[in-house]
Design a protein around this motif. Structure first.
Motif, PDB file in Angstrom:
ATOM      1  N   ARG A 205       0.823  -1.204   0.000  1.00 16.35           N
ATOM      2  CA  ARG A 205       0.000   0.000   0.000  1.00 16.35           C
ATOM      3  C   ARG A 205       0.863   1.264   0.000  1.00 16.35           C
ATOM      4  NH1 ARG A 205      -4.611  -1.937  -1.933  1.00 16.35           N
ATOM      5  NH2 ARG A 205      -5.410  -3.666  -0.669  1.00 16.35           N
ATOM      6  N   LEU A 208       2.382   1.968  -3.326  1.00 18.01           N
ATOM      7  CA  LEU A 208       1.413   2.565  -4.243  1.00 18.01           C
ATOM      8  C   LEU A 208       1.289   4.074  -3.984  1.00 18.01           C
ATOM      9  CD1 LEU A 208      -1.487  -0.052  -4.358  1.00 18.01           C
ATOM     10  CD2 LEU A 208       0.066   0.559  -6.205  1.00 18.01           C
ATOM     11  N   GLU A 274      -6.570  -8.289  -7.866  1.00 16.65           N
ATOM     12  CA  GLU A 274      -6.743  -6.919  -7.399  1.00 16.65           C
ATOM     13  C   GLU A 274      -5.435  -6.125  -7.367  1.00 16.65           C
ATOM     14  OE1 GLU A 274      -8.782  -3.609  -6.420  1.00 16.65           O
ATOM     15  OE2 GLU A 274      -9.565  -5.552  -7.097  1.00 16.65           O
ATOM     16  N   GLU A 278      -4.779  -2.422  -9.109  1.00 13.78           N
ATOM     17  CA  GLU A 278      -4.310  -1.265  -8.354  1.00 13.78           C
ATOM     18  C   GLU A 278      -3.032  -0.685  -8.964  1.00 13.78           C
ATOM     19  OE1 GLU A 278      -3.838  -2.833  -4.464  1.00 13.78           O
ATOM     20  OE2 GLU A 278      -5.953  -2.610  -3.914  1.00 13.78           O
ATOM     21  N   SER A 279      -2.121  -1.568  -9.364  1.00 20.50           N
ATOM     22  CA  SER A 279      -0.879  -1.094  -9.969  1.00 20.50           C
ATOM     23  C   SER A 279      -1.146  -0.401 -11.301  1.00 20.50           C
ATOM     24  CB  SER A 279       0.086  -2.266 -10.164  1.00 20.50           C
ATOM     25  OG  SER A 279       0.466  -2.808  -8.918  1.00 20.50           O
ATOM     26  N   GLN A 310       0.958  -9.574  -5.310  1.00 22.29           N
ATOM     27  CA  GLN A 310       1.260  -8.311  -4.640  1.00 22.29           C
ATOM     28  C   GLN A 310       2.764  -8.095  -4.504  1.00 22.29           C
ATOM     29  OE1 GLN A 310       0.359  -7.898  -0.335  1.00 22.29           O
ATOM     30  NE2 GLN A 310      -1.139  -6.368  -1.004  1.00 22.29           N
TER      31      GLN A 310
END
Length: 403
Positions: A205, A208, A274, A278-279, A310
């Motif tokens: 997180r 990101l 997911e 997100e990336s 991830q």
């Protein structure tokens, strides 16, 4: 029993007091009572009693010798009573006696210090000699049993109780140690879980956030660029501190594998696709290819697949920013296959993000994959990129007897 026996000073003092008292009794009864009348003289009986009693002074040093002396005196007394009355035992005694007065002390000592077979054998011999079963008498036989069998059985009861209490105490101490070890193991397992979750979730997180801040820093207005730079700097500092914290929490060994779980794990643990979405939203060029549905996965497997994707994308953002990355997920009835491969980086690693790595991400990922019965391969590709390939079972393998 041949060797010396260690004894506390209090026991030795008690034995000396006992010897002095019994010797005085032997002399008093032997010198004031009827003498012996055989060829050995009038004091043969008292001499045998005193010798056997004084031998107790070296009972702890030479227990075998003292036992032999006491048994020999008892045999002489029995032979005298049967074949030569008055030789070693007066015909009329002030105190009826069939064995030396030292016998109870010897038997109690043997019960506590000698092997069971030895003290039982000595007790049996002395009991027979004391009870005179070949010529029983109401005034001799009960006294003989009282001088031999009763002390031995009493000492055996005390010794058995002592051993039982010692065993119970040792069991309690062992149970306490085991409870302490279980608590330590539980704490270690929790630290490992926290370390893995912090590395896999929080690092992802924050990276990101740093990536978004970097994009804003290059494309937004000057005032926004300044704020984005502050966010990026704070994020990289948080990643560095998180790396140190994960290093403290992480231990050398891993716990046991997770228990079997029901299907539908993606709904509980998160969709393994997911992190790729997100990336892509954060600006990383990601091509996502999904075949099948993750709903058939057990929660533990779905969570592990999520962590594989991830961690692989986090490494791409750190070490190959801007590289085109392919994420391929293949869900089968009994397994899931994961492949994350990135092309060569168009530029060098992001120094801010690369410096925050702990170097244990892929190693921890291998351990996590191994715990669910899967396999993980990773390494550079011929075109200068990097690939991460994992194969996981749909359910965690169980062992016989697992509930």
């Amino acid at each position: 029993m041949k060797g010396p026996v260690a004894a506390p000073p209090a026991a030795r003092r008690t034995l000396v007091v006992f010897v002095v008292a019994i010797t005085a009794l032997d002399l008093a009864l032997g010198l004031t009572g009827p003498p012996t009348t055989g060829w050995a003289g009038p004091y043969a009986g008292v001499a045998l009693q005193v010798v056997s009693t004084l031998s107790l002074l070296v009972l702890y040093r030479w227990p075998g010798v003292v036992t032999g002396v006491v048994v020999a005196v008892a045999v002489l007394m029995a032979l005298s009573d049967a074949f030569a009355p008055g030789l070693f035992v007066p015909v009329e005694q002030l105190s009826p006696l069939t064995v030396p007065r030292a016998v109870p002390a010897v038997l109690v000592f043997l019960v506590f210090a000698a092997p069971r077979r030895e003290w039982i054998a000595v007790t049996a011999v002395l009991t027979v000699l004391a009870a005179r079963p070949w010529s029983p008498a109401w005034d001799l036989t009960p006294l003989g049993l009282l001088a031999t069998l009763v002390p031995a059985l009493g000492a055996a009861y005390v010794d058995a109780r002592r051993r039982l209490l010692q065993s119970l105490r040792e069991r309690a101490e062992r149970a306490e140690r085991e409870q302490h070890l279980l608590a330590e193991q539980a704490r270690a397992d929790e630290r490992r879980r926290l370390a893995a979750d912090m590395h896999d979730v929080v690092t992802h997180r924050i990276s990101l956030i740093v990536l978004h801040a970097g994009a804003l820093e290059t494309s937004a207005a000057p005032d926004v660029r300044s704020a984005a730079g502050d966010i990026r700097s704070a994020g990289t500092q948080a990643l560095t501190e998180l790396r140190d914290l994960v290093g403290v929490l992480r231990t050398e060994s891993e716990g046991t594998g997770p228990a079997p779980e029901r299907a539908g794990g993606a709904r509980e643990a998160g969709d393994p696709a997911e992190p790729a979405r997100e990336s892509a939203a954060a600006g990383l060029p990601v091509d996502l290819d999904v075949e099948g549905s993750p709903d058939a996965l057990a929660p533990t497997v779905a969570r592990t697949a999520y962590r594989v994707v991830q961690e692989a994308l986090t490494n791409v953002r750190k070490h190959a920013p801007g590289a085109r990355t392919g994420v391929c997920l293949r869900y089968g009835p009994d397994r899931v296959e994961i492949r994350v491969v990135n092309a060569a980086a168009p530029s060098g690693p992001d120094p801010s993000l690369a410096a925050t790595g702990s170097g244990s991400g892929l190693a921890g990922l291998e351990q996590r994959v191994g715990l669910v019965g899967g396999t993980l391969r990773h390494g550079p590709t011929p075109d200068g990129g990097f690939s991460v390939d994992a194969r996981l079972p749909a359910f965690v393998p169980t062992t016989p007897g697992t509930g």
